[in-house]
Design a protein around this motif. Structure first.
Motif, PDB file in Angstrom:
ATOM      1  N   LYS A 159      49.073  46.172  39.009  1.00  0.00           N
ATOM      2  CA  LYS A 159      48.185  46.700  38.155  1.00  0.00           C
ATOM      3  C   LYS A 159      47.529  48.061  38.809  1.00  0.00           C
ATOM      4  O   LYS A 159      46.742  48.773  38.432  1.00  0.00           O
ATOM      5  N   GLY A 160      47.946  48.424  40.270  1.00  0.00           N
ATOM      6  CA  GLY A 160      47.836  49.408  40.862  1.00  0.00           C
ATOM      7  C   GLY A 160      46.306  49.326  41.707  1.00  0.00           C
ATOM      8  O   GLY A 160      45.713  50.461  41.855  1.00  0.00           O
ATOM      9  N   ILE A 161      45.948  47.985  41.950  1.00  0.00           N
ATOM     10  CA  ILE A 161      44.734  47.743  42.686  1.00  0.00           C
ATOM     11  C   ILE A 161      45.016  47.986  44.043  1.00  0.00           C
ATOM     12  O   ILE A 161      45.996  47.701  44.666  1.00  0.00           O
ATOM     13  N   SER A 162      44.021  48.656  44.822  1.00  0.00           N
ATOM     14  CA  SER A 162      44.087  48.921  46.145  1.00  0.00           C
ATOM     15  C   SER A 162      44.123  47.722  46.824  1.00  0.00           C
ATOM     16  O   SER A 162      43.528  46.789  46.904  1.00  0.00           O
ATOM     17  N   GLU A 186      36.805  48.819  40.120  1.00  0.00           N
ATOM     18  CA  GLU A 186      38.280  48.240  40.321  1.00  0.00           C
ATOM     19  C   GLU A 186      37.660  46.833  41.318  1.00  0.00           C
ATOM     20  O   GLU A 186      38.490  45.688  41.125  1.00  0.00           O
ATOM     21  N   GLU A 187      36.888  47.270  42.187  1.00  0.00           N
ATOM     22  CA  GLU A 187      36.531  45.783  42.905  1.00  0.00           C
ATOM     23  C   GLU A 187      35.967  44.572  42.177  1.00  0.00           C
ATOM     24  O   GLU A 187      36.400  43.461  42.399  1.00  0.00           O
ATOM     25  N   ARG A 188      35.224  45.079  41.251  1.00  0.00           N
ATOM     26  CA  ARG A 188      34.564  44.167  40.455  1.00  0.00           C
ATOM     27  C   ARG A 188      35.801  43.446  39.554  1.00  0.00           C
ATOM     28  O   ARG A 188      35.947  42.200  39.164  1.00  0.00           O
ATOM     29  N   TYR A 189      36.529  44.262  39.084  1.00  0.00           N
ATOM     30  CA  TYR A 189      37.722  44.009  38.224  1.00  0.00           C
ATOM     31  C   TYR A 189      38.704  42.906  39.257  1.00  0.00           C
ATOM     32  O   TYR A 189      39.109  41.933  38.517  1.00  0.00           O
ATOM     33  N   ALA A 190      39.003  43.337  40.301  1.00  0.00           N
ATOM     34  CA  ALA A 190      39.895  42.425  40.987  1.00  0.00           C
ATOM     35  C   ALA A 190      39.278  41.059  41.383  1.00  0.00           C
ATOM     36  O   ALA A 190      39.807  40.025  41.264  1.00  0.00           O
ATOM     37  N   LYS A 191      38.062  40.910  41.742  1.00  0.00           N
ATOM     38  CA  LYS A 191      37.244  39.775  41.787  1.00  0.00           C
ATOM     39  C   LYS A 191      37.219  38.781  40.499  1.00  0.00           C
ATOM     40  O   LYS A 191      37.645  37.728  40.586  1.00  0.00           O
ATOM     41  N   GLN A 249      50.309  40.653  41.015  1.00  0.00           N
ATOM     42  CA  GLN A 249      49.811  41.224  39.841  1.00  0.00           C
ATOM     43  C   GLN A 249      48.967  42.195  39.882  1.00  0.00           C
ATOM     44  O   GLN A 249      48.896  43.224  39.064  1.00  0.00           O
ATOM     45  N   LEU A 250      47.992  42.026  40.847  1.00  0.00           N
ATOM     46  CA  LEU A 250      47.093  43.138  41.235  1.00  0.00           C
ATOM     47  C   LEU A 250      47.736  44.444  41.753  1.00  0.00           C
ATOM     48  O   LEU A 250      47.543  45.620  41.344  1.00  0.00           O
ATOM     49  N   LEU A 309      40.195  38.487  46.521  1.00  0.00           N
ATOM     50  CA  LEU A 309      40.702  37.147  47.300  1.00  0.00           C
ATOM     51  C   LEU A 309      39.733  36.290  47.763  1.00  0.00           C
ATOM     52  O   LEU A 309      39.880  35.189  48.087  1.00  0.00           O
ATOM     53  N   THR A 310      38.495  37.053  48.394  1.00  0.00           N
ATOM     54  CA  THR A 310      37.336  36.435  48.961  1.00  0.00           C
ATOM     55  C   THR A 310      36.714  35.417  47.793  1.00  0.00           C
ATOM     56  O   THR A 310      36.063  34.312  48.053  1.00  0.00           O
ATOM     57  N   GLU A 311      37.134  35.622  46.413  1.00  0.00           N
ATOM     58  CA  GLU A 311      36.680  34.626  45.397  1.00  0.00           C
ATOM     59  C   GLU A 311      37.046  33.467  45.401  1.00  0.00           C
ATOM     60  O   GLU A 311      36.666  32.176  44.833  1.00  0.00           O
ATOM     61  N   ILE A 312      38.254  33.056  46.311  1.00  0.00           N
ATOM     62  CA  ILE A 312      38.850  31.740  46.232  1.00  0.00           C
ATOM     63  C   ILE A 312      38.674  30.868  47.324  1.00  0.00           C
ATOM     64  O   ILE A 312      38.809  31.339  48.541  1.00  0.00           O
ATOM     65  N   ASP A 313      38.007  29.978  47.229  1.00  0.00           N
ATOM     66  CA  ASP A 313      37.594  28.996  48.354  1.00  0.00           C
ATOM     67  C   ASP A 313      38.908  28.147  48.890  1.00  0.00           C
ATOM     68  O   ASP A 313      39.485  27.573  48.257  1.00  0.00           O
TER      69      ASP A 313
END
Length: 156
Positions: free
Chosen positions: A88-91, A59-64, A84-85, A99-103
């Motif tokens: 989809k039931g993401i923690s 799920e962490e990889r999915y979220a990223k 949206q996350l 969200l760390t993927e966004i600069d």
């Protein structure tokens, strides 16, 4: 009523491995797929455990991946991505991690670019109405209202 194909545990496991290997999936999507395959609860648990142990489901990889895709391709803001996350039931932990993927600098640049492209397309002579329409559009894209209002104020 048409007969649905039945799957053995091994067949269903292979189907789900391929399903997860094709693109990142969340637990909710995998559970829906298992439901669509008419798997019994014990089989569902076994398959989900197998997918987790063999790193098909993360799920962490999915979220990223979700955050990267929706931000860079669809130009969604953080709020829309978070909602949206959550849907989809993401923690909360995995959402924060994604969200760390966004600069931050790139985020502001994207917001500015979208605002600059949209502004001339709004056919409104009253500057107050024009700025509210632009702000409403940017907020609907999921950008935070305080950032939207600063951006709109600098443009109009």
């Amino acid at each position: 009523m048409k007969n649905k194909k039945t799957y053995t545990l091994d067949e269903a496991t292979k189907v789900l491995e391929n399903y997860c290997a094709y693109q990142e999936r969340c637990h909710k999507e995998v559970e829906q797929k298992l439901y669509d395959l008419n798997m019994i609860p014990e089989a569902k648990e076994y398959i989900i455990l197998h997918l987790l142990q063999h790193n098909f489901l993360n799920e962490e990889r999915y979220a990223k991946a979700f955050v990267r895709g929706k931000f860079s391709i669809k130009k969604w803001g953080r709020i829309k991505i978070i909602n949206q996350l959550k849907f989809k039931g993401i923690s909360a932990y995995n959402i924060k991690s994604g969200l760390t993927e966004i600069d931050s600098n790139e985020y502001l640049t994207v917001l500015q670019t979208i605002a600059e492209k949209k502004s001339p397309l709004i056919k409104e002579s009253n500057s107050y109405k024009k700025s509210s329409k632009l702000a409403a559009f940017l907020i609907s894209k999921g950008f935070e209202s305080e950032l939207v209002f600063k951006t709109v104020k600098s443009l109009i």
